[in-house]
Design an enzyme around this catalytic site. Structure first.
Site, PDB file in Angstrom:
ATOM      1  N   VAL A 397      62.961  40.081  58.060  1.00  0.00           N
ATOM      2  CA  VAL A 397      61.647  40.721  57.913  1.00  0.00           C
ATOM      3  C   VAL A 397      61.892  42.214  58.119  1.00  0.00           C
ATOM      4  O   VAL A 397      62.494  42.616  59.115  1.00  0.00           O
ATOM      5  CB  VAL A 397      60.634  40.195  58.952  1.00  0.00           C
ATOM      6  N   ASP A 508      48.660  25.712  63.012  1.00  0.00           N
ATOM      7  CA  ASP A 508      49.686  26.289  63.891  1.00  0.00           C
ATOM      8  C   ASP A 508      49.164  27.578  64.524  1.00  0.00           C
ATOM      9  O   ASP A 508      49.862  28.578  64.593  1.00  0.00           O
ATOM     10  CB  ASP A 508      50.961  26.546  63.088  1.00  0.00           C
TER      11      ASP A 508
HETATM   12  O1  ACK Z   1      57.118  39.960  67.405  1.00  0.00           O
HETATM   13  P1  ACK Z   1      57.579  40.725  66.259  1.00  0.00           P
HETATM   14  O2  ACK Z   1      57.888  42.152  66.379  1.00  0.00           O
HETATM   15  O3  ACK Z   1      56.517  40.526  65.054  1.00  0.00           O
HETATM   16  O4  ACK Z   1      58.749  39.938  65.521  1.00  0.00           O
HETATM   17  C1  ACK Z   1      58.350  39.142  64.478  1.00  0.00           C
HETATM   18  C2  ACK Z   1      59.295  39.314  63.310  1.00  0.00           C
HETATM   19  O5  ACK Z   1      58.664  40.134  62.349  1.00  0.00           O
HETATM   20  C3  ACK Z   1      59.667  37.982  62.644  1.00  0.00           C
HETATM   21  O6  ACK Z   1      58.509  37.341  62.185  1.00  0.00           O
HETATM   22  C4  ACK Z   1      57.491  40.657  62.871  1.00  0.00           C
HETATM   23  N1  ACK Z   1      56.506  40.705  61.820  1.00  0.00           N
HETATM   24  C5  ACK Z   1      56.181  39.725  60.954  1.00  0.00           C
HETATM   25  N2  ACK Z   1      55.219  40.155  60.120  1.00  0.00           N
HETATM   26  C6  ACK Z   1      54.939  41.423  60.477  1.00  0.00           C
HETATM   27  C7  ACK Z   1      54.011  42.402  60.009  1.00  0.00           C
HETATM   28  N3  ACK Z   1      53.181  42.134  59.002  1.00  0.00           N
HETATM   29  N4  ACK Z   1      53.981  43.590  60.609  1.00  0.00           N
HETATM   30  C8  ACK Z   1      54.799  43.835  61.648  1.00  0.00           C
HETATM   31  N5  ACK Z   1      55.686  42.955  62.139  1.00  0.00           N
HETATM   32  C9  ACK Z   1      55.753  41.765  61.563  1.00  0.00           C
HETATM   33  C10 ACK Z   1      57.036  39.745  64.007  1.00  0.00           C
END
Ligand code: ACK
Length: 737
Positions: A397, A508
């Protein structure tokens, strides 16, 4: 006349029999002249007083002291009171945006100016687009309790425009602020952008042509549509028969409602929907059908009989089709199964619900067609990948800017599909995009588009600066006000209300699947494999097959896979608990089996530390065994709104519980007295007759502060108690646990 003047007049004119007058008293000693820095008020005693702080007497013999520059006195201040000055600006101002309302909260100024009468004024300015400055908000904006002269340190500003930038200037004033005209006003300013909001209610419904079995209705667009009206929902029922009602929808502001009984009074209500969701229903309007056939309708009737017969046949075929496909008839407000909310048969009519429903991409023979229909293809040249922010089920990601032609550059999150994928993996990956692309709500993560024409395949969503809610809360333990936490919960409930209105069951819902942006707006995410939950590390295999995140899932969904919006409400209760305990793991280290057993035996999570009682009651309601007794998401949003509007309702916190051996609380018991969870380490140790070890506990570095969250840190405490037990055994202590 003074007593002295009376005395002297009787001396001048003695009466013949009057006793001999007393000799005059000695004259009072001459008054000393007050020296510099001292004053004597005319009404005061003979002695001189020192000028109070921040005032001076520049001439000898002063009868009052004058204030130093920058300090002031008002008429009602006593002469011996210090001169004072306006306060410094309020501190730690924060805003919490909720659609078109903003809750502002701040702390008292560091410098009260030497007075106790500090009050706050709020100035609201609407920022005009394209840098055209700003203007005052005007009388339509409401301040609760008021905008000027506030004595407490929070205010709710309501009825703002949606999607608009506002600047709020918070000023602290006191009794002398009015005198300090030269003193530059000390504001603290807060800039906020309001969100999308549902339309305001339709104010009037008019009756048009009426027949024996139909009434033509018309209405005007709501005063504040807050967006483009997508459709209207018309709800009606026969007067005094409101246990059963019918809902029909219209894209126009008029509609002929038919299938009514002659000479009967019906109640009608209309509400509008924009992409932000439904507004509230209008008030009730009563209209009566005609008792007879009008000439026109008689003529018309003959000509439409043939058409009606054909329609009836088609209708019958459709009804039979639906019945055969297992849809049940009837609509009753009581004990309504969320899964049955989507289509109503009533009085022999088929009524389509007003809400746009979610379409399962699985219903498409070719899943690529669903992707094509619900998502927008983005050319990869518009995206720059700048950072890797995490790892997803299908690949990394990342984040970076998206520059679509003619649009403002925005920061996006980019989910990638790793190289070497199978066709099935590609489908599963893009499945999430075809679900997300159907949603449009401020509390649902927004899909910007997909990249499928080049490699790697990508899903582009809005960027959420604070990442997932569970990690964010753990990182910021105890850093938010209750109102901020409730604001986040309100956002999640609002997103879930939208999903359940769309007929989508998340399955979920958990803090790890909520994302938070820089304005603390929380958004529901993770629609990926919400049907099979393969990507959730919390999901465990059940005896009936399939993976389920046990700790977040309603018992009926675990037992027989009955996933509904009501089971999402159960999960929402667990999310509330996670939020109020700053990301603590529900049921701590208990095994999944133990959690299932405990829930089965009516045990529930205890109230987190410092959790307002009203919120814990709501959690407990979400955890009702009978799913039809759980609140609906619209009721949850409504309750949270009420709590936010009335912060004093959040002041009462859950009481302490004295359970040690049993971490959970019995559902039935708690509903009544709400006695769970919140106590200090000292209180808790006292309750288990170990108060004398408090110091050892606190000093040992196990827990840093008093008032620690017992629910949240209980496992740490228990570990420490076990350690202590070892320690005590080795020192021959007789404490029994
Ligand atoms: O807790 P986090 O920083 O927030 O780590 C996970 C990681 O990617 C794997 O899913 C982050 N993440 C997912 N989608 C987004 C988004 N739209 N904007 C920012 N962070 C995201 C998520």
């Amino acid at each position: 006349m003074t007593p002295f003047s009376l005395l002297s007049s009787s001396l001048l004119h003695p009466t013949p029999n009057s006793p001999r007058p007393l000799p005059p008293p000695p004259p009072p000693p001459p008054l000393s002249v007050c020296k510099l820095g001292f004053y004597r008020s005319l009404l005061e005693s003979a002695s001189c007083s020192k000028c109070p702080p921040h005032s001076v007497a520049r001439q000898p013999g002063a009868t009052a002291c004058s204030c130093e520059d920058g300090f002031y006195k008002i008429d009602s201040d006593p002469p011996n009171m210090a001169c004072t000055r306006p306060p410094s600006p309020p501190r730690n101002a924060i805003s919490n945006v909720n659609e078109t309302s903003v809750f502002l909260e701040w702390s008292a100024p560091t410098e009260a100016g030497g007075r106790k009468d500090v009050r706050y004024n709020i100035l609201c300015q609407r920022v005009l687009p394209e840098g055209r400055g700003s203007e005052e908000c005007g009388a339509n904006v409401r301040f609760l309790p008021r905008g000027l002269g506030l004595s407490n340190t929070s205010v709710m500003v309501a009825d703002l425009q949606s999607h608009t930038n506002y600047s709020f200037l918070l000023e602290a004033v006191n009794g002398v602020s009015e005198l300090a005209k030269d003193h530059a006003k000390q504001y603290v300013s807060l800039n906020v952008t309001t969100n999308q909001a549902a339309p305001s209610p339709v104010s009037v419904i008019r009756k048009g042509h009426t027949e024996k079995s139909s009434i033509a209705l018309s209405w005007a667009e709501p005063d504040r549509p807050n967006g483009i009206i997508l459709e209207y929902e018309i709800k009606y029922f026969e007067k005094e028969q409101d246990s059963s009602y019918t809902i029909i929808k219209s894209k126009e502001t008029e509609m002929v409602v038919d299938g009514l009984k002659p000479s009967s009074v019906y109640i009608f209500q209309v509400r509008a929907r924009t992409s932000a969701g439904y507004g509230a229903f209008s008030r009730r309007f009563e209209f009566q059908t005609s008792p007879y056939l009008t000439a026109t309708s008689e003529r018309a009737q003959a000509s439409i009989i043939a058409v009606a017969i054909t329609l009836a046949l088609v209708l019958l075929a459709v009804v039979a089709g639906f019945l055969l496909s297992g849809r049940r008839c009837g609509y009753s407000k009581a004990k309504q199964d969320p899964e049955e909310e989507k289509m109503h048969f009533h009085n022999g009519h088929i009524k389509f619900p007003g809400v746009r429903t979610y379409i399962d991409p699985l219903t498409y023979e070719d899943p690529n067609q669903a992707v094509h229909e619900f998502t927008q293809e983005i050319d990869v040249s518009f995206i720059s990948i700048e950072r890797i922010i995490g790892a997803g089920e299908f690949g990394e990601v990342c984040s970076g800017p998206l520059r679509l032609p003619g649009k403002r550059e925005i920061q996006v999150a980019i989910k990638t599909l790793k190289a070497g994928y199978t066709e099935q993996q590609r489908r599963d990956f893009l499945w999430e995009a075809s679900i997300m692309g159907q949603f449009n709500h401020p509390n649902i993560i927004r899909l910007e588009g997909v990249v499928t024409k080049s490699k790697p395949v990508m899903i582009i969503t809005e960027y959420m600066e604070n990442g997932s809610l569970d990690t964010f809360l753990k990182k910021n333990d105890s850093q938010f006000t209750v109102i901020q936490l409730v604001g986040m919960l309100r956002g999640i409930a609002s997103g879930m209300r939208y999903l359940s209105d769309m007929g989508y069951v998340h399955r979920d819902l958990a803090a790890r699947n909520i994302l938070v942006n820089s304005n603390l707006v929380s958004k529901v995410s993770d629609f990926g494999l919400s049907r099979v939950l393969e990507d959730d590390p919390e999901a465990a295999y059940t005896t009936r097959g399939g993976k389920i995140p046990i700790r977040w899932t309603a018992p009926e969904a675990i037992a027989y896979r009955k996933f509904t919006s009501a089971s999402d409400v159960w999960s929402y209760g667990v999310v509330m608990w996670e939020v109020m305990s700053y990301g603590e793991r529900p049921y701590w280290e208990m095994s999944n089996q133990d959690v299932i057993k405990a829930i089965e035996e009516s045990y529930r999570l205890p109230g987190p530390m410092d959790c307002p009682e009203a919120l814990y009651h709501l959690m407990m309601d979400c955890w009702q065994r009978d799913r039809s007794s759980r609140p609906k998401f619209d009721e949850i949003v409504c309750l949270l709104d009420k709590l936010i509007r009335n912060p004093s309702s959040l002041k009462k916190l859950v009481n302490s519980s004295h359970r040690v051996s049993n971490l959970l609380v019995e559902h039935a018991n708690v509903q009544g007295d709400c006695s769970a969870g919140s106590q200090t380490v000292g209180e808790w140790l006292d309750s288990i007759k170990m108060g004398r070890y408090t110091e050892l506990f606190m000093g040992g570095g196990t827990l840093r502060r008093v008032g620690v969250n017992l629910a949240g840190h209980q496992k740490k405490i228990i570990t420490s108690i076990q350690e202590m037990r070892v320690h005590m055994n080795s020192t021959s202590s007789t404490v029994n646990m």
